[in-house]
Design a protein around this motif. Structure first.
Motif, short mmCIF file in Angstrom:
data_model
loop_
_atom_site.label_atom_id
_atom_site.label_comp_id
_atom_site.label_asym_id
_atom_site.label_seq_id
_atom_site.Cartn_x
_atom_site.Cartn_y
_atom_site.Cartn_z
N ILE A 4 0.86 -1.18 0.00
CA ILE A 4 0.00 0.00 0.00
C ILE A 4 0.89 1.22 0.00
O ILE A 4 1.86 1.30 0.77
N LEU A 5 0.57 2.18 -0.84
CA LEU A 5 1.26 3.47 -0.87
C LEU A 5 0.22 4.53 -0.51
O LEU A 5 -0.75 4.72 -1.24
N GLN A 15 -6.52 2.36 10.02
CA GLN A 15 -7.31 1.16 10.23
C GLN A 15 -7.67 0.48 8.90
O GLN A 15 -7.62 -0.75 8.79
N ASN A 16 -8.01 1.27 7.88
CA ASN A 16 -8.30 0.67 6.57
C ASN A 16 -7.09 -0.06 6.02
O ASN A 16 -7.21 -1.14 5.44
N MET A 17 -5.90 0.54 6.18
CA MET A 17 -4.69 -0.12 5.70
C MET A 17 -4.44 -1.39 6.50
O MET A 17 -4.08 -2.42 5.92
N GLY A 25 2.93 -7.76 4.70
CA GLY A 25 2.87 -6.77 3.63
C GLY A 25 3.73 -5.55 3.96
O GLY A 25 4.34 -5.46 5.02
N ARG A 26 3.74 -4.62 3.04
CA ARG A 26 4.55 -3.41 3.18
C ARG A 26 3.69 -2.18 2.90
O ARG A 26 2.96 -2.15 1.91
N TRP A 53 8.19 5.46 5.96
CA TRP A 53 7.93 6.77 5.38
C TRP A 53 8.97 7.03 4.32
O TRP A 53 10.12 6.60 4.44
N GLU A 54 8.58 7.75 3.29
CA GLU A 54 9.50 8.15 2.23
C GLU A 54 9.45 9.67 2.10
O GLU A 54 8.37 10.25 2.02
N LEU A 55 10.60 10.29 2.11
CA LEU A 55 10.73 11.72 1.88
C LEU A 55 11.80 11.91 0.83
O LEU A 55 12.94 11.46 1.00
N MET A 56 11.46 12.57 -0.26
CA MET A 56 12.38 12.75 -1.37
C MET A 56 13.68 13.41 -0.94
O MET A 56 14.73 13.15 -1.52
#
Length: 113
Positions: A4-5, A15-17, A25-26, A53-56
């Protein structure tokens, strides 16, 4: 789902994720939580989910040894877009982000409500 992204409102989708992700999963999110509020990530423990978390700008901010990787990732993304492997799901465009286009979009939303 194996992956999921999350592109917005992480705190609203936790909660949905958790319900949707498969065991082991990831999940990756690119946004902070609203007002930097903490979220309950314990909902992922039972399924052994990896949350990141991803931060450019992490690489340049911290001058990591792999700083060039961001350049490579952006070039690869551009190539995949050019080849049609990645496609947009955008259905509307209001042009460049300006005060005028934001105002026009806000007016349209108010009329729709």
């Amino acid at each position: 789902m194996d992956y999921i992204l999350c592109f917005n409102s992480t705190e609203h989708h936790i909660q949905n994720m958790a319900d949707t992700i498969k065991p082991q999963g990831r999940i990756c999110t690119i946004v902070e939580t609203e007002n930097n509020q903490p979220v309950n990530i314990n909902v992922f423990q039972r399924k052994s989910v990896a949350l990141m978390w991803e931060l450019m700008f992490t690489r340049p901010i911290f001058q990591t040894p792999d700083m060039r990787k961001q350049h490579d990732l952006l070039n690869e993304t551009a190539r995949l877009l050019d080849e049609g492997v990645l496609r947009t799901i955008m259905t509307e465009s209001y042009g460049p982000l300006t005060a005028r286009t934001c105002e026009r979009r806000t007016q349209g939303l108010k009329q729709a409500l």
